[in-house]
Write a protein that holds these residues in place. Structure first.
Motif, PDB file in Angstrom:
ATOM      1  N   VAL A 137       0.843  -1.205   0.000  1.00  0.00           N
ATOM      2  CA  VAL A 137       0.000   0.000   0.000  1.00  0.00           C
ATOM      3  C   VAL A 137       0.873   1.249   0.000  1.00  0.00           C
ATOM      4  O   VAL A 137       0.590   2.217  -0.716  1.00  0.00           O
ATOM      5  CB  VAL A 137      -0.958  -0.016   1.218  1.00  0.00           C
ATOM      6  CG1 VAL A 137      -1.631   1.333   1.407  1.00  0.00           C
ATOM      7  CG2 VAL A 137      -2.002  -1.104   1.052  1.00  0.00           C
ATOM      8  N   GLU A 138       1.954   1.244   0.784  1.00  0.00           N
ATOM      9  CA  GLU A 138       2.848   2.405   0.827  1.00  0.00           C
ATOM     10  C   GLU A 138       3.532   2.644  -0.503  1.00  0.00           C
ATOM     11  O   GLU A 138       3.811   3.791  -0.862  1.00  0.00           O
ATOM     12  CB  GLU A 138       3.884   2.217   1.935  1.00  0.00           C
ATOM     13  CG  GLU A 138       3.308   2.343   3.331  1.00  0.00           C
ATOM     14  CD  GLU A 138       4.328   2.025   4.400  1.00  0.00           C
ATOM     15  OE1 GLU A 138       5.456   1.588   4.065  1.00  0.00           O
ATOM     16  OE2 GLU A 138       3.997   2.202   5.583  1.00  0.00           O
ATOM     17  N   GLU A 139       3.804   1.583  -1.244  1.00  0.00           N
ATOM     18  CA  GLU A 139       4.426   1.729  -2.562  1.00  0.00           C
ATOM     19  C   GLU A 139       3.411   2.083  -3.638  1.00  0.00           C
ATOM     20  O   GLU A 139       3.796   2.406  -4.760  1.00  0.00           O
ATOM     21  CB  GLU A 139       5.159   0.438  -2.937  1.00  0.00           C
ATOM     22  CG  GLU A 139       6.360   0.145  -2.068  1.00  0.00           C
ATOM     23  CD  GLU A 139       6.977  -1.208  -2.382  1.00  0.00           C
ATOM     24  OE1 GLU A 139       6.499  -1.876  -3.329  1.00  0.00           O
ATOM     25  OE2 GLU A 139       7.921  -1.588  -1.682  1.00  0.00           O
ATOM     26  N   GLY A 140       2.136   2.012  -3.311  1.00  0.00           N
ATOM     27  CA  GLY A 140       1.104   2.355  -4.271  1.00  0.00           C
ATOM     28  C   GLY A 140       0.681   1.204  -5.162  1.00  0.00           C
ATOM     29  O   GLY A 140      -0.031   1.413  -6.142  1.00  0.00           O
ATOM     30  N   LEU A 141       1.096  -0.005  -4.848  1.00  0.00           N
ATOM     31  CA  LEU A 141       0.743  -1.161  -5.670  1.00  0.00           C
ATOM     32  C   LEU A 141      -0.632  -1.727  -5.322  1.00  0.00           C
ATOM     33  O   LEU A 141      -1.264  -2.368  -6.156  1.00  0.00           O
ATOM     34  CB  LEU A 141       1.801  -2.256  -5.512  1.00  0.00           C
ATOM     35  CG  LEU A 141       3.217  -1.877  -5.942  1.00  0.00           C
ATOM     36  CD1 LEU A 141       4.189  -2.988  -5.594  1.00  0.00           C
ATOM     37  CD2 LEU A 141       3.244  -1.579  -7.428  1.00  0.00           C
TER      38      LEU A 141
ATOM     39  N   THR B 127      -7.743  -3.257   0.576  1.00  0.00           N
ATOM     40  CA  THR B 127      -7.202  -4.607   0.674  1.00  0.00           C
ATOM     41  C   THR B 127      -6.594  -4.841   2.054  1.00  0.00           C
ATOM     42  O   THR B 127      -6.799  -5.902   2.660  1.00  0.00           O
ATOM     43  CB  THR B 127      -6.130  -4.835  -0.408  1.00  0.00           C
ATOM     44  OG1 THR B 127      -6.685  -4.545  -1.676  1.00  0.00           O
ATOM     45  CG2 THR B 127      -5.607  -6.249  -0.375  1.00  0.00           C
ATOM     46  N   LEU B 128      -5.865  -3.865   2.552  1.00  0.00           N
ATOM     47  CA  LEU B 128      -5.259  -3.967   3.877  1.00  0.00           C
ATOM     48  C   LEU B 128      -6.332  -4.055   4.952  1.00  0.00           C
ATOM     49  O   LEU B 128      -6.232  -4.873   5.885  1.00  0.00           O
ATOM     50  CB  LEU B 128      -4.339  -2.777   4.136  1.00  0.00           C
ATOM     51  CG  LEU B 128      -3.635  -2.717   5.485  1.00  0.00           C
ATOM     52  CD1 LEU B 128      -2.714  -3.921   5.647  1.00  0.00           C
ATOM     53  CD2 LEU B 128      -2.863  -1.429   5.615  1.00  0.00           C
ATOM     54  N   ILE B 129      -7.373  -3.260   4.827  1.00  0.00           N
ATOM     55  CA  ILE B 129      -8.464  -3.289   5.807  1.00  0.00           C
ATOM     56  C   ILE B 129      -9.175  -4.640   5.773  1.00  0.00           C
ATOM     57  O   ILE B 129      -9.507  -5.205   6.819  1.00  0.00           O
ATOM     58  CB  ILE B 129      -9.440  -2.123   5.540  1.00  0.00           C
ATOM     59  CG1 ILE B 129      -8.744  -0.796   5.839  1.00  0.00           C
ATOM     60  CG2 ILE B 129     -10.708  -2.263   6.380  1.00  0.00           C
ATOM     61  CD1 ILE B 129      -9.521   0.420   5.409  1.00  0.00           C
ATOM     62  N   LEU B 130      -9.376  -5.181   4.576  1.00  0.00           N
ATOM     63  CA  LEU B 130     -10.006  -6.493   4.446  1.00  0.00           C
ATOM     64  C   LEU B 130      -9.161  -7.578   5.114  1.00  0.00           C
ATOM     65  O   LEU B 130      -9.694  -8.451   5.811  1.00  0.00           O
ATOM     66  CB  LEU B 130     -10.222  -6.830   2.971  1.00  0.00           C
ATOM     67  CG  LEU B 130     -10.795  -8.210   2.672  1.00  0.00           C
ATOM     68  CD1 LEU B 130     -12.231  -8.298   3.173  1.00  0.00           C
ATOM     69  CD2 LEU B 130     -10.718  -8.502   1.202  1.00  0.00           C
TER      70      LEU B 130
END
Length: 95
Positions: A36-40, A45-48
Motif C-alpha cells: 500500500v505504501e508503494e502504491g501497488l 485490501t489492507l483493511i479487508l
C-alpha cells in the motif's frame, strides 16, 4: 477446595488455530502495508486482511470456549449421596 466452576477446559486446537491465524494475518498485513505504501495495492485490501484476520481469530476463540458449561448458574447444590433419578423426576415435574 470447592467444586470446579467449569467442567471442561477450552479446546486447545481452536486456541492454536486462533494464534496461527493472528500470526499469519499479522505477517500478511505487514506485507500488504508495504504494498500500500508503494502504491501497488489499495488501502481497502489492507483493511479487508485485518478484519478477516480478527474475524477468523475471534471465531476460533468462540469455538475454543464454546464447550464451557455454566451449569453452576442455575443448578442447586446436590448432596453427594442424592439419587440421580430422583432429581430427574423432580425436575420433570416442574414443567
Amino acid at each position: 477446595m470447592g467444586p470446579l466452576m467449569y467442567r471442561q477446559r477450552p479446546a486447545f486446537p481452536a486456541l492454536i488455530f486462533s494464534a496461527c491465524v493472528l500470526i499469519a494475518g499479522g505477517l500478511i498485513a505487514v506485507w500488504a502495508n508495504r504494498q500500500v505504501e508503494e502504491g501497488l495495492k489499495d488501502e481497502s485490501t489492507l483493511i479487508l486482511i485485518i478484519f478477516s484476520t480478527l474475524g477468523l481469530a475471534g471465531c476460533g476463540l468462540v469455538a475454543a470456549f464454546a464447550r464451557y458449561q455454566y451449569t453452576h448458574l442455575w443448578q442447586k447444590k446436590r448432596h453427594p449421596d442424592a439419587d440421580e433419578s430422583a432429581s430427574i423426576k423432580q425436575s420433570r415435574g416442574r414443567w
